[in-house]
Write a protein that holds these residues in place. Structure first.
Motif, mmCIF file in Angstrom:
data_model
loop_
_atom_site.group_PDB
_atom_site.id
_atom_site.type_symbol
_atom_site.label_atom_id
_atom_site.label_comp_id
_atom_site.label_asym_id
_atom_site.label_seq_id
_atom_site.Cartn_x
_atom_site.Cartn_y
_atom_site.Cartn_z
ATOM 1 N N ILE A 149 0.840 -1.198 0.000
ATOM 2 C CA ILE A 149 0.000 0.000 0.000
ATOM 3 C C ILE A 149 0.878 1.253 0.000
ATOM 4 C CG2 ILE A 149 -1.721 1.311 1.280
ATOM 5 C CD1 ILE A 149 -2.987 -1.165 0.309
ATOM 6 N N ILE A 150 1.864 1.270 0.883
ATOM 7 C CA ILE A 150 2.740 2.440 0.980
ATOM 8 C C ILE A 150 3.464 2.679 -0.348
ATOM 9 C CG2 ILE A 150 4.820 3.357 2.094
ATOM 10 C CD1 ILE A 150 2.389 3.495 3.893
ATOM 11 N N SER A 151 3.846 1.589 -1.010
ATOM 12 C CA SER A 151 4.607 1.742 -2.254
ATOM 13 C C SER A 151 3.816 2.476 -3.335
ATOM 14 C CB SER A 151 5.052 0.366 -2.770
ATOM 15 O OG SER A 151 3.964 -0.302 -3.372
ATOM 16 N N GLY A 211 2.022 5.090 -2.903
ATOM 17 C CA GLY A 211 2.240 6.507 -2.663
ATOM 18 C C GLY A 211 1.004 7.369 -2.551
ATOM 19 N N PHE A 212 -0.166 6.776 -2.462
ATOM 20 C CA PHE A 212 -1.359 7.621 -2.339
ATOM 21 C C PHE A 212 -1.866 7.700 -0.899
ATOM 22 C CE2 PHE A 212 -3.002 3.572 -4.303
ATOM 23 C CZ PHE A 212 -3.488 3.040 -3.130
ATOM 24 N N LEU A 213 -1.066 7.203 0.004
ATOM 25 C CA LEU A 213 -1.429 7.299 1.422
ATOM 26 C C LEU A 213 -0.512 8.304 2.095
ATOM 27 C CD1 LEU A 213 -2.099 4.144 3.561
ATOM 28 C CD2 LEU A 213 -3.564 6.038 2.992
ATOM 29 N N GLU A 214 -1.103 9.178 2.894
ATOM 30 C CA GLU A 214 -0.277 10.130 3.633
ATOM 31 C C GLU A 214 -0.242 9.779 5.101
ATOM 32 O OE1 GLU A 214 -2.069 13.849 2.805
ATOM 33 O OE2 GLU A 214 -1.256 13.920 0.762
ATOM 34 N N GLU A 215 0.955 9.755 5.630
ATOM 35 C CA GLU A 215 1.120 9.477 7.045
ATOM 36 C C GLU A 215 0.981 10.792 7.787
ATOM 37 O OE1 GLU A 215 4.375 6.846 7.850
ATOM 38 O OE2 GLU A 215 4.683 7.748 9.824
ATOM 39 N N LEU A 216 0.145 10.835 8.803
ATOM 40 C CA LEU A 216 -0.058 12.062 9.562
ATOM 41 C C LEU A 216 0.758 12.016 10.846
ATOM 42 C CD1 LEU A 216 -3.915 12.217 9.109
ATOM 43 C CD2 LEU A 216 -2.188 13.473 7.816
ATOM 44 N N GLU A 217 0.826 13.193 11.491
ATOM 45 C CA GLU A 217 1.565 13.256 12.756
ATOM 46 C C GLU A 217 0.736 12.665 13.884
ATOM 47 O OE1 GLU A 217 4.765 14.126 13.170
ATOM 48 O OE2 GLU A 217 4.679 14.146 10.973
ATOM 49 N N GLU A 218 -0.571 12.845 13.739
ATOM 50 C CA GLU A 218 -1.480 12.440 14.818
ATOM 51 C C GLU A 218 -1.427 10.952 15.112
ATOM 52 O OE1 GLU A 218 -5.583 14.158 14.382
ATOM 53 O OE2 GLU A 218 -4.701 14.741 12.457
ATOM 54 N N VAL A 219 -1.746 10.665 16.335
ATOM 55 C CA VAL A 219 -1.930 9.264 16.711
ATOM 56 C C VAL A 219 -3.276 9.147 17.424
ATOM 57 C CG1 VAL A 219 0.503 8.661 16.935
ATOM 58 C CG2 VAL A 219 -0.721 9.635 18.877
ATOM 59 N N VAL A 220 -3.738 7.942 17.513
ATOM 60 C CA VAL A 220 -5.005 7.716 18.201
ATOM 61 C C VAL A 220 -4.897 6.404 18.949
ATOM 62 C CG1 VAL A 220 -6.129 6.397 16.373
ATOM 63 C CG2 VAL A 220 -7.508 7.776 17.910
ATOM 64 N N GLN A 221 -5.572 6.351 20.063
ATOM 65 C CA GLN A 221 -5.554 5.106 20.802
ATOM 66 C C GLN A 221 -6.977 4.584 20.893
ATOM 67 O OE1 GLN A 221 -3.263 5.180 24.245
ATOM 68 N NE2 GLN A 221 -3.262 2.944 24.371
ATOM 69 N N LYS A 222 -7.181 3.429 20.324
ATOM 70 C CA LYS A 222 -8.554 2.928 20.256
ATOM 71 C C LYS A 222 -8.947 2.139 21.487
ATOM 72 C CE LYS A 222 -9.441 1.137 16.240
ATOM 73 N NZ LYS A 222 -10.256 0.861 15.055
ATOM 74 N N LYS A 223 -8.163 1.163 21.825
ATOM 75 C CA LYS A 223 -8.475 0.388 23.030
ATOM 76 C C LYS A 223 -7.193 0.247 23.828
ATOM 77 C CE LYS A 223 -10.984 -2.642 20.623
ATOM 78 N NZ LYS A 223 -11.700 -3.881 20.298
ATOM 79 N N ALA A 224 -6.695 -0.936 23.851
ATOM 80 C CA ALA A 224 -5.440 -1.134 24.562
ATOM 81 C C ALA A 224 -4.284 -0.947 23.599
ATOM 82 C CB ALA A 224 -5.414 -2.547 25.144
#
Lengths: 226, 226
Positions: free
Chosen positions: A181-183, A185-198
């Motif tokens: 997927i990363i290869s 190149g249409f995905l952008e990695e953001l700075e934000e993080v999120v914690q869903k559960k554990a």
DNA sequence: CCAAAAGTGTTGTTGTTACACCCATGC
DNA sequence: GCATGGGTGTAACAACAACACTTTTGG
């Protein structure tokens, strides 16, 4: 003199990480198949285009606006509706269910999401239509990154993993999947993080439509099958 | 009261090694678009299925029976026919042109094969329909060995090469192409040879449908792109 | 013997698959 | 400190692409 009516019906899929893939159904208010579950849809008005008709019916019967819509197939066997002969042009839609409140109106008594593994009995030949739509969903998923239409704007990578795992119905290798997927190149990695559960918080990603269409226009063929 | 008619139209492709890919068109006998070239098609009868309607129209207007037929797309813009509103369910067909004599009947004045690079002006929105069909043709060719529907039962390997070369619109490497096709195992090499013009006589091959469907059912994905 | 088309293998490169351990957080 | 889910690299193998000369026939 030809006596055939033209209808549209929509198979709209949604995805939620907790529940998997679901499809939007409405409960019919009137005969035939009164009080049975069916795909949203109805007769086309004289002056509106087919796509306009689908969007209108989705709005009227379920109160939603889809983010992706394409034509699926036309069903026209002479006996598929017990009243008159009806040719139905069906559409395939994707939506992020969390973003819409369902609200039945006009000729629907209720509108609900049903997990595709726990479906009720459907009116008309809608079971067959749904089968065609599911086939299309799996097919498209393999060649186009439509997964993004089903996820939130920003999502942790694991949501995409889960979505593919559910649709392909087998485990995928997380490392290889991400690499591929990363290869593209249409995905952008953001700075934000999120914690869903554990566990460790997850980086958020977002889909870059512009880059995707550039690649697509240049004739690139995505192969996300795995 | 809904006032919409339902029609079917067919885009039938043929191939001949000498001439390349051609499409079947009929010359309209009546208004509107009288004496213009158009795709074969017409209104669906009350009691017949959509596919039956297409086959009937192809028989009536051009005198042919296709070897492959699938639904293409439905066109339903309110203004696509100047008389009434008509929703047309279009079909995609393949045929070996050499095996059929064209003969126009009923509402066609003439029926002819046109090379897809030398098309006349078409009636209605048929140019658009044809564009969608060509896209489908190229798409299918890349993932399914439909080339065989367009060739004679027994054919020299070079015919298949030429067909792909014309459709993909670029040269292919004969060695690699043959390797790939042979590796799928649905082609049978015959003892017979044939000599077309000059040069060394060519081995004849034939398509083994049974093996092909076995492979396909087992979930195999052909990739003939090159 | 020349022109025309058919037939045929090898090698480098690229993409695909298989595989397992550490990291950051909440409780 | 342990349970939970997130994040990451390498090596073997398979598929693909590039490449040119020989064979068989007719004229």
């Amino acid at each position: 003199m030809q006596q055939i009516k033209v209808a549209v019906d929509a198979v709209v899929f949604g995805y939620e990480p907790e529940q998997g893939i679901s499809v939007l159904l409405i409960k019919r208010k009137y005969e035939p198949y009164q009080k049975q579950w069916a795909l949203p849809g109805g007769l086309v008005l004289n002056e509106e285009s087919l796509e306009t008709a689908v969007r209108r019916e989705l709005k009227e019967e379920a109160g939603i606006t889809v983010s992706y819509l394409e034509q699926l197939y036309s069903f026209g066997e002479p006996d598929r509706d017990p009243r008159n002969r009806v040719v139905s042009v069906t559409y395939f839609g994707l939506v992020r269910p969390g973003q819409h409140h369902l609200s039945a109106q006009t000729d629907a008594e209720d509108a609900e999401w049903f997990n595709i593994k726990k479906l009720p009995k459907l009116a008309f030949d809608h079971k067959e239509i749904l089968a065609v739509a599911l086939k299309r969903l799996r097919g498209k998923l393999a060649y186009e990154p439509i997964g993004f239409e089903l996820l939130d704007k920003k999502f942790p990578f694991s949501d995409l993993e889960h979505l593919y795992q559910i649709l392909l119905d087998h485990d995928i290798d997380r490392r290889n999947f991400k690499k591929k997927i990363i290869s593209y190149g249409f995905l952008e990695e953001l700075e934000e993080v999120v914690q869903k559960k554990a566990g460790r918080p997850a980086r958020l990603y977002q889909f870059n439509k512009k880059k995707y269409f550039e690649l697509k226009e240049s004739g690139y063929n995505f192969d996300l099958f795995y």
